[in-house]
Design an enzyme around this catalytic site. Structure first.
Site, mmCIF file in Angstrom:
data_model
loop_
_atom_site.group_PDB
_atom_site.id
_atom_site.type_symbol
_atom_site.label_atom_id
_atom_site.label_comp_id
_atom_site.label_asym_id
_atom_site.label_seq_id
_atom_site.Cartn_x
_atom_site.Cartn_y
_atom_site.Cartn_z
ATOM 1 N N HIS A 189 0.817 -1.216 0.000
ATOM 2 C CA HIS A 189 0.000 0.000 0.000
ATOM 3 C C HIS A 189 0.850 1.265 0.000
ATOM 4 O O HIS A 189 0.546 2.221 -0.724
ATOM 5 C CB HIS A 189 -0.941 0.014 1.202
ATOM 6 C CG HIS A 189 -1.994 -1.042 1.162
ATOM 7 N ND1 HIS A 189 -2.907 -1.221 2.170
ATOM 8 C CD2 HIS A 189 -2.260 -1.996 0.234
ATOM 9 C CE1 HIS A 189 -3.707 -2.237 1.862
ATOM 10 N NE2 HIS A 189 -3.323 -2.726 0.700
ATOM 11 N N HIS A 234 -9.117 -1.730 -5.583
ATOM 12 C CA HIS A 234 -8.107 -2.060 -4.577
ATOM 13 C C HIS A 234 -7.105 -3.065 -5.137
ATOM 14 O O HIS A 234 -5.899 -2.985 -4.839
ATOM 15 C CB HIS A 234 -8.723 -2.607 -3.300
ATOM 16 C CG HIS A 234 -7.688 -2.848 -2.245
ATOM 17 N ND1 HIS A 234 -7.166 -1.846 -1.456
ATOM 18 C CD2 HIS A 234 -7.002 -3.979 -1.907
ATOM 19 C CE1 HIS A 234 -6.227 -2.338 -0.667
ATOM 20 N NE2 HIS A 234 -6.110 -3.630 -0.920
ATOM 21 N N ASP A 263 -3.063 -2.569 -5.239
ATOM 22 C CA ASP A 263 -2.043 -3.562 -4.873
ATOM 23 C C ASP A 263 -1.073 -3.815 -6.024
ATOM 24 O O ASP A 263 0.149 -3.913 -5.822
ATOM 25 C CB ASP A 263 -2.708 -4.886 -4.494
ATOM 26 C CG ASP A 263 -3.299 -4.875 -3.095
ATOM 27 O OD1 ASP A 263 -2.977 -3.968 -2.306
ATOM 28 O OD2 ASP A 263 -4.077 -5.797 -2.791
ATOM 29 N N HIS A 295 -0.784 -10.976 -5.087
ATOM 30 C CA HIS A 295 0.595 -10.636 -4.762
ATOM 31 C C HIS A 295 1.605 -11.610 -5.360
ATOM 32 O O HIS A 295 2.695 -11.211 -5.769
ATOM 33 C CB HIS A 295 0.767 -10.549 -3.249
ATOM 34 C CG HIS A 295 -0.097 -9.507 -2.619
ATOM 35 N ND1 HIS A 295 0.018 -8.170 -2.920
ATOM 36 C CD2 HIS A 295 -1.113 -9.609 -1.719
ATOM 37 C CE1 HIS A 295 -0.890 -7.488 -2.225
ATOM 38 N NE2 HIS A 295 -1.580 -8.340 -1.487
#
Length: 321
Positions: A96, A278, A282, A305
């Site tokens: 973030h 969001h 990321d 991720h």
């Protein structure tokens, strides 16, 4: 929004005529809060850094304040967040703050953390962006060193169907498609490039979790710092009042209910596709681990991720050849 497969291929990258100067923050900005997964309280400070130093994380609680560059080769784990490590220490959930610095146009900064995890704050990049934007950025003498992508880099996971593609382009842009097979979320898309106001369109978008995941995560000692002020909770399957009450107490708010749209009543969405945005937030943070600002078109389907940081690593490897 046009689907990723329908978009035209970009033209070959050309030399940028207008040069952007490197920038850093003007002052030191301090934030404090719990880590989402560890629950530990930490203090984070973002400070100015010299030209060509990039983004460096440091552990202020350790002797010598050791550092680790924000580069993909230092990624150690990607279980629900991105962790970078260097030797005997690590820093969890860096995505973030990296996204915020990238979206604002920060080339160089030092990020000091006083514990193992970056504080989750409100679950978005908004607190960082608002603090830094209040003063503006400090322009530096050296021109920004854009990373020119030498070839198409693509990583994929056949089992999940997720993929991330980085292609040469004249300017930086991101497009994501998010599909959890969810009746509540549906299929969401999101876009960002440097002409889009990151602070208003991306930074404010909070992290999210499915209701049925919460008990599992709590049982595995994750989301210890989670509460209903820093996460959107999606209720995909029918749940009883007893289930809602049990989880609500675990995350710090005893009086909650399920809204007709399938979300827990703790929040009001900033955008209908806030969860998709969001995921884009990321992705921007994770791809910054490639080492700077890219001249690239980045597209992703069901990004996470693991895929994001793998793409950054593959690009780093391609640049090293």
């Amino acid at each position: 929004m046009q689907s990723l497969s329908d978009r035209a291929k970009p033209a070959p990258a050309r030399k940028l005529v207008k040069k952007m100067q490197q920038r850093t923050v003007k002052h030191t900005y301090v934030f404090e809060g719990k880590g989402l997964h560890t629950g530990v309280v930490s203090r984070l400070a973002i400070s100015p850094a010299p030209e060509d130093s990039g983004i460096v994380f440091r552990r202020s609680d350790l002797e010598g304040v050791p550092g680790v560059p924000a580069l993909a080769e230092y990624v150690s784990t990607t279980t629900r967040s991105t962790t970078i490590s260097n030797g005997s220490f690590e820093i969890n959930t860096v995505e973030h703050v990296l996204s915020a610095l990238t979206g604002l146009g920060v080339d160089n900064a030092v990020v000091e953390v006083s514990n193992v995890e970056v504080p989750i704050l409100d679950g978005s990049a908004r607190p960082y962006v608002e603090a830094i934007l209040a003063d503006g950025l400090a322009q530096q003498s050296a021109p920004r060193r854009y990373i020119t992508v030498p070839k198409v880099v693509e990583v994929s996971d056949p089992e999940s169907g997720s993929w991330v593609r980085i292609e040469p382009a004249d300017t930086l842009s991101y497009d994501v498609t998010v599909d959890f097979g969810s009746r509540v979320l549906g299929v969401q898309t999101a876009h960002w490039d440097e002409s889009v106001d990151y602070s208003k369109e991306i930074a404010v978008c909070r992290t999210f979790v499915f209701f049925h995941e919460i008990e599992f995560l709590l049982a595995h000692n994750l989301i210890k710092g989670g509460d209903v002020d820093n996460a959107i909770v999606i209720v995909e399957h029918p749940v009883s009042e007893e289930q809602v009450s049990r989880i609500a107490q675990a995350i710090g708010r005893p009086t909650l209910h399920v809204e007709p749209n399938g979300y827990l009543s703790n929040i009001k969405l900033n955008f209908p596709n806030e969860c998709g945005r969001h995921k884009l937030l990321d992705l921007i943070g994770d791809i910054r681990l490639a080492g700077g600002y890219l001249k690239a078109r980045i597209t992703a389907f069901k990004p996470g991720h693991t895929m994001n940081t793998k793409a950054a690593k593959e690009l780093r490897a391609a640049l090293a050849k």
